[in-house]
Design an enzyme around this catalytic site. Structure first.
Site, PDB file in Angstrom:
ATOM      1  N   GLN A  55      54.131 -49.845  67.327  1.00  0.00           N
ATOM      2  CA  GLN A  55      52.880 -50.459  66.878  1.00  0.00           C
ATOM      3  C   GLN A  55      52.880 -51.952  67.212  1.00  0.00           C
ATOM      4  O   GLN A  55      53.725 -52.693  66.708  1.00  0.00           O
ATOM      5  CB  GLN A  55      52.766 -50.267  65.359  1.00  0.00           C
ATOM      6  CG  GLN A  55      51.556 -50.905  64.725  1.00  0.00           C
ATOM      7  CD  GLN A  55      51.624 -50.852  63.202  1.00  0.00           C
ATOM      8  OE1 GLN A  55      52.698 -50.671  62.638  1.00  0.00           O
ATOM      9  NE2 GLN A  55      50.503 -51.008  62.542  1.00  0.00           N
ATOM     10  N   GLY A  56      51.925 -52.386  68.019  1.00  0.00           N
ATOM     11  CA  GLY A  56      51.855 -53.801  68.408  1.00  0.00           C
ATOM     12  C   GLY A  56      50.684 -54.489  67.732  1.00  0.00           C
ATOM     13  O   GLY A  56      49.657 -54.750  68.375  1.00  0.00           O
ATOM     14  N   SER A 109      51.304 -57.125  64.736  1.00  0.00           N
ATOM     15  CA  SER A 109      51.684 -58.467  64.266  1.00  0.00           C
ATOM     16  C   SER A 109      52.043 -59.397  65.420  1.00  0.00           C
ATOM     17  O   SER A 109      52.603 -58.970  66.429  1.00  0.00           O
ATOM     18  CB  SER A 109      52.891 -58.381  63.322  1.00  0.00           C
ATOM     19  OG  SER A 109      52.610 -57.509  62.274  1.00  0.00           O
ATOM     20  N   SER A 135      58.723 -52.689  65.594  1.00  0.00           N
ATOM     21  CA  SER A 135      59.802 -51.739  65.265  1.00  0.00           C
ATOM     22  C   SER A 135      59.933 -50.707  66.385  1.00  0.00           C
ATOM     23  O   SER A 135      58.945 -50.128  66.826  1.00  0.00           O
ATOM     24  CB  SER A 135      59.481 -50.992  63.971  1.00  0.00           C
ATOM     25  OG  SER A 135      59.299 -51.875  62.907  1.00  0.00           O
ATOM     26  N   GLU A 171      46.451 -41.878  54.402  1.00  0.00           N
ATOM     27  CA  GLU A 171      47.646 -41.414  53.698  1.00  0.00           C
ATOM     28  C   GLU A 171      48.072 -42.315  52.548  1.00  0.00           C
ATOM     29  O   GLU A 171      49.207 -42.774  52.481  1.00  0.00           O
ATOM     30  CB  GLU A 171      48.817 -41.312  54.696  1.00  0.00           C
ATOM     31  CG  GLU A 171      48.767 -40.126  55.608  1.00  0.00           C
ATOM     32  CD  GLU A 171      49.187 -38.825  54.936  1.00  0.00           C
ATOM     33  OE1 GLU A 171      49.816 -38.877  53.866  1.00  0.00           O
ATOM     34  OE2 GLU A 171      48.838 -37.765  55.464  1.00  0.00           O
ATOM     35  N   SER A 178      52.195 -56.876  52.658  1.00  0.00           N
ATOM     36  CA  SER A 178      53.129 -57.403  51.651  1.00  0.00           C
ATOM     37  C   SER A 178      52.603 -57.120  50.235  1.00  0.00           C
ATOM     38  O   SER A 178      51.419 -56.849  50.036  1.00  0.00           O
ATOM     39  CB  SER A 178      53.316 -58.912  51.837  1.00  0.00           C
ATOM     40  OG  SER A 178      52.128 -59.577  51.440  1.00  0.00           O
ATOM     41  N   GLU A 233      52.096 -59.164  47.842  1.00  0.00           N
ATOM     42  CA  GLU A 233      51.069 -60.133  47.439  1.00  0.00           C
ATOM     43  C   GLU A 233      49.704 -59.693  47.980  1.00  0.00           C
ATOM     44  O   GLU A 233      48.685 -59.737  47.278  1.00  0.00           O
ATOM     45  CB  GLU A 233      51.393 -61.542  47.964  1.00  0.00           C
ATOM     46  CG  GLU A 233      52.605 -62.197  47.301  1.00  0.00           C
ATOM     47  CD  GLU A 233      53.931 -61.693  47.879  1.00  0.00           C
ATOM     48  OE1 GLU A 233      53.918 -60.924  48.860  1.00  0.00           O
ATOM     49  OE2 GLU A 233      54.989 -62.063  47.323  1.00  0.00           O
TER      50      GLU A 233
HETATM   51  C1  LIG Z   1      61.032 -54.553  58.849  1.00  0.00           C
HETATM   52  C2  LIG Z   1      59.668 -54.860  59.363  1.00  0.00           C
HETATM   53  C3  LIG Z   1      59.084 -54.006  60.286  1.00  0.00           C
HETATM   54  C4  LIG Z   1      57.830 -54.297  60.815  1.00  0.00           C
HETATM   55  N1  LIG Z   1      57.327 -53.488  61.795  1.00  0.00           N
HETATM   56  C5  LIG Z   1      56.155 -53.824  62.392  1.00  0.00           C
HETATM   57  C6  LIG Z   1      55.674 -53.065  63.503  1.00  0.00           C
HETATM   58  O1  LIG Z   1      56.293 -52.085  63.933  1.00  0.00           O
HETATM   59  N2  LIG Z   1      54.528 -53.466  64.095  1.00  0.00           N
HETATM   60  C7  LIG Z   1      53.807 -54.533  63.658  1.00  0.00           C
HETATM   61  O2  LIG Z   1      52.757 -54.815  64.215  1.00  0.00           O
HETATM   62  N3  LIG Z   1      54.250 -55.279  62.617  1.00  0.00           N
HETATM   63  C8  LIG Z   1      55.411 -54.953  61.984  1.00  0.00           C
HETATM   64  N4  LIG Z   1      55.883 -55.727  60.933  1.00  0.00           N
HETATM   65  C9  LIG Z   1      55.149 -56.913  60.553  1.00  0.00           C
HETATM   66  C10 LIG Z   1      54.509 -56.836  59.188  1.00  0.00           C
HETATM   67  O3  LIG Z   1      53.336 -56.057  59.221  1.00  0.00           O
HETATM   68  C11 LIG Z   1      54.253 -58.273  58.727  1.00  0.00           C
HETATM   69  O4  LIG Z   1      55.524 -58.882  58.551  1.00  0.00           O
HETATM   70  C12 LIG Z   1      53.471 -58.356  57.462  1.00  0.00           C
HETATM   71  O5  LIG Z   1      52.153 -57.918  57.661  1.00  0.00           O
HETATM   72  C13 LIG Z   1      53.453 -59.810  56.893  1.00  0.00           C
HETATM   73  O6  LIG Z   1      53.052 -60.695  57.876  1.00  0.00           O
HETATM   74  P1  LIG Z   1      53.933 -61.996  58.226  1.00  0.00           P
HETATM   75  O7  LIG Z   1      55.347 -61.584  58.388  1.00  0.00           O
HETATM   76  O8  LIG Z   1      53.266 -62.694  59.354  1.00  0.00           O
HETATM   77  O9  LIG Z   1      53.866 -62.895  56.926  1.00  0.00           O
HETATM   78  P2  LIG Z   1      52.641 -63.830  56.481  1.00  0.00           P
HETATM   79  O10 LIG Z   1      51.370 -63.070  56.618  1.00  0.00           O
HETATM   80  O11 LIG Z   1      52.753 -65.134  57.170  1.00  0.00           O
HETATM   81  O12 LIG Z   1      52.953 -64.014  54.943  1.00  0.00           O
HETATM   82  C14 LIG Z   1      53.891 -64.992  54.461  1.00  0.00           C
HETATM   83  C15 LIG Z   1      53.865 -64.945  52.935  1.00  0.00           C
HETATM   84  O13 LIG Z   1      52.558 -65.283  52.465  1.00  0.00           O
HETATM   85  C16 LIG Z   1      52.045 -64.259  51.625  1.00  0.00           C
HETATM   86  N5  LIG Z   1      50.608 -64.081  51.868  1.00  0.00           N
HETATM   87  C17 LIG Z   1      49.986 -63.966  53.057  1.00  0.00           C
HETATM   88  N6  LIG Z   1      48.655 -63.781  52.892  1.00  0.00           N
HETATM   89  C18 LIG Z   1      48.430 -63.780  51.553  1.00  0.00           C
HETATM   90  C19 LIG Z   1      47.278 -63.616  50.740  1.00  0.00           C
HETATM   91  N7  LIG Z   1      46.078 -63.391  51.282  1.00  0.00           N
HETATM   92  N8  LIG Z   1      47.434 -63.651  49.394  1.00  0.00           N
HETATM   93  C20 LIG Z   1      48.654 -63.836  48.821  1.00  0.00           C
HETATM   94  N9  LIG Z   1      49.783 -64.012  49.555  1.00  0.00           N
HETATM   95  C21 LIG Z   1      49.697 -63.973  50.889  1.00  0.00           C
HETATM   96  C22 LIG Z   1      52.788 -63.000  52.053  1.00  0.00           C
HETATM   97  O14 LIG Z   1      52.845 -62.054  51.006  1.00  0.00           O
HETATM   98  C23 LIG Z   1      54.165 -63.554  52.380  1.00  0.00           C
HETATM   99  O15 LIG Z   1      54.925 -63.693  51.206  1.00  0.00           O
HETATM  100  C24 LIG Z   1      57.126 -55.444  60.380  1.00  0.00           C
HETATM  101  C25 LIG Z   1      57.695 -56.288  59.434  1.00  0.00           C
HETATM  102  C26 LIG Z   1      58.955 -56.016  58.936  1.00  0.00           C
HETATM  103  C27 LIG Z   1      59.565 -56.972  57.946  1.00  0.00           C
END
Ligand SMILES: Cc1cc2nc3c(=O)[nH]c(=O)nc-3n(C[C@H](O)[C@H](O)[C@H](O)COP(=O)(O)OP(=O)(O)OC[C@H]3O[C@@H](n4cnc5c(N)ncnc54)[C@H](O)[C@@H]3O)c2cc1C
Length: 399
Positions: free
Chosen positions: A126-127, A129, A161, A244, A384, A386
């Site tokens: 999945q691409g 993020s 991933s 789901e 997440s 949050e």
């Molecule tokens: C193990 C793992 C596997 C993953 N696999 C994939 C994958 O296969 N494909 C893919 O596309 N992505 C994948 N991801 C990415 C994942 O979807 C993102 O990490 C996730 O959506 C959070 O985005 P970010 O890491 O950019 O954090 P950010 O969005 O930058 O968030 C940083 C912090 O701010 C908080 N925050 C952000 N927005 C808000 C809000 N509106 N209100 C309150 N708090 C907020 C968050 O909760 C977090 O604590 C994976 C992530 C992990 C850790």
């Protein structure tokens, strides 16, 4: 909803158990899964076995080539597979892309991809993020510019991933920068062998390689690989992420974790007694068990709302994600504690190990600390905690 035993579901459970007993090869049963997905050869072999039985797509409707099961049957299937130690399936293909293809793809696109998902010959990642675009996915910047019958894709995805073990990627790209940001996103299917794609590993805290950065440098993707119309990417993504709800808590993972914690509590000793004889430890275990039961009831409620697309049903899915993933973390922490000093060692997974001799206590300690470390990510990926709480507030209280 009715919480009485369901004879039909019990018979289905027996059928799945019997199938697993007869068809799950002993060398695959109970093999460490890694935290998310089995190793490719195991996953593909198991997918082929399931497909021969007609269970190649357990979560899809019959009309789409799936098993045609109800949500409750799917949950039973997952539960029994985890209990028997079966390999995982390709969740990206089965639970995310598959429903999108069934809903939005053309007949040609379905014919090009569905058979490969069913027989395990094409694994997906999945691409979505990007660096700087995770929770706020609509801000994504990977560009796809039209050049005749092709898009030319430039940009970077991250946390991809299993990109290193996949054949294709489903990708969100920006096709229009002039419109409202959600309206400028499109959904593309891309063969990872296309020139210009670089996959670079990210080693995570559990010392495993699940994650990657994926770079796109002038990658030419046929326009025919776009799902839906140009600009439909956001609509498709909302559909994909809302699928789901009942599986959001990952109940089988919780059950697997608690079974291990219970086993360690009765086999590990604290002084002369088994650990379970310690009141404080027994109480903590009992509390986690009670919480798991509560989540299991909630899963049943959400499953009963299968065709309910109301804000309340949506909020329940988010509640399950928050409760389930937080419980995953607490169970994995208790399991590490149950191992005492041995819990402090991150014993390598066999496929990652470069050891000639097994490490002492690897029999019980293998993967336990790694799993605890990896579970830090459960409350981040898939939205997440949050962000889920924000969804609950919006859906239930219009905040
Ligand atoms: C193990 C793992 C596997 C993953 N696999 C994939 C994958 O296969 N494909 C893919 O596309 N992505 C994948 N991801 C990415 C994942 O979807 C993102 O990490 C996730 O959506 C959070 O985005 P970010 O890491 O950019 O954090 P950010 O969005 O930058 O968030 C940083 C912090 O701010 C908080 N925050 C952000 N927005 C808000 C809000 N509106 N209100 C309150 N708090 C907020 C968050 O909760 C977090 O604590 C994976 C992530 C992990 C850790």
């Amino acid at each position: 909803m009715d919480f009485q035993p369901d004879a039909g579901l019990d018979a289905f459970r027996d059928e799945v158990r019997e199938f697993l007993r007869k068809n799950l090869p002993s060398d695959l049963a109970g093999k460490p899964v890694g935290s998310v997905r089995s190793m490719r050869p195991d996953l593909v072999r198991w997918q082929q076995i399931l497909n021969r039985k007609g269970w190649g797509a357990p979560y899809w409707a019959k009309a789409d080539g799936g098993a045609g099961w109800t949500v409750l049957q799917r949950l039973v299937f997952d539960e029994e597979c985890v209990a028997a130690g079966a390999p995982t399936h390709d969740g990206f293909a089965q639970k995310l892309l598959g429903p999108v293809l069934n809903e939005f793809a053309s007949a040609e696109q379905k014919a090009a991809h569905v058979p490969h998902i069913l027989d395990g010959s094409r694994l997906w990642c999945q691409g979505f993020s990007e660096p700087g675009s995770g929770s706020d996915l609509a801000s994504l910047r990977t560009r796809a510019e039209r050049d005749g019958d092709f898009y030319v894709v430039n940009g970077q995805k991250t946390w991809t991933s299993y990109a290193h073990e996949s054949d294709w990627i489903f990708l969100l790209v920006r096709t229009d920068t002039e419109v409202k940001r959600q309206a400028g996103i499109s959904f593309l299917l891309v063969d990872l062998k296309t020139p210009g794609i670089t996959v670079r590993p990210i080693r995570s805290i559990d010392d495993c390689h699940h994650l990657n950065e994926t770079f796109f440098d002038n990658v030419r993707v046929p326009v025919a690989n776009r799902i839906g119309a140009e600009g439909d990417g956001w609509k498709i993504t909302k559909f994909l992420l809302n699928n789901e709800h009942a599986s959001a808590a990952d109940l089988p993972i919780l059950r697997r974790g608690l079974t291990l914690a219970r086993k360690l509590a009765s086999t590990q000793r604290a002084g002369r007694e088994p650990l379970i004889a310690q009141t404080e430890f027994a109480l903590r275990l009992a509390r986690l068990e009670a919480e798991l039961h509560a989540i299991a009831m909630m899963v049943q409620r959400v499953a009963a709302m299968e065709s309910d697309h109301s804000p309340a049903a949506h909020a329940m899915g988010s509640m399950l994600k928050v409760r389930g993933t937080e419980l995953q973390q607490r169970i994995s922490e208790l399991t590490v504690e149950a191992l005492g000093d041995d819990g402090a060692v991150a014993y390598p997974e066999p496929h990652d190990a470069c050891l000639d001799e097994p490490m002492p206590r690897q029999d019980i300690g293998r993967g336990v600390a790694n799993e605890m470390f990896f579970r830090r990510a459960s409350t981040i990926y898939g939205g997440s905690s949050e962000v889920q709480r924000g969804i609950i507030a919006k859906m239930l209280f219009q905040l």
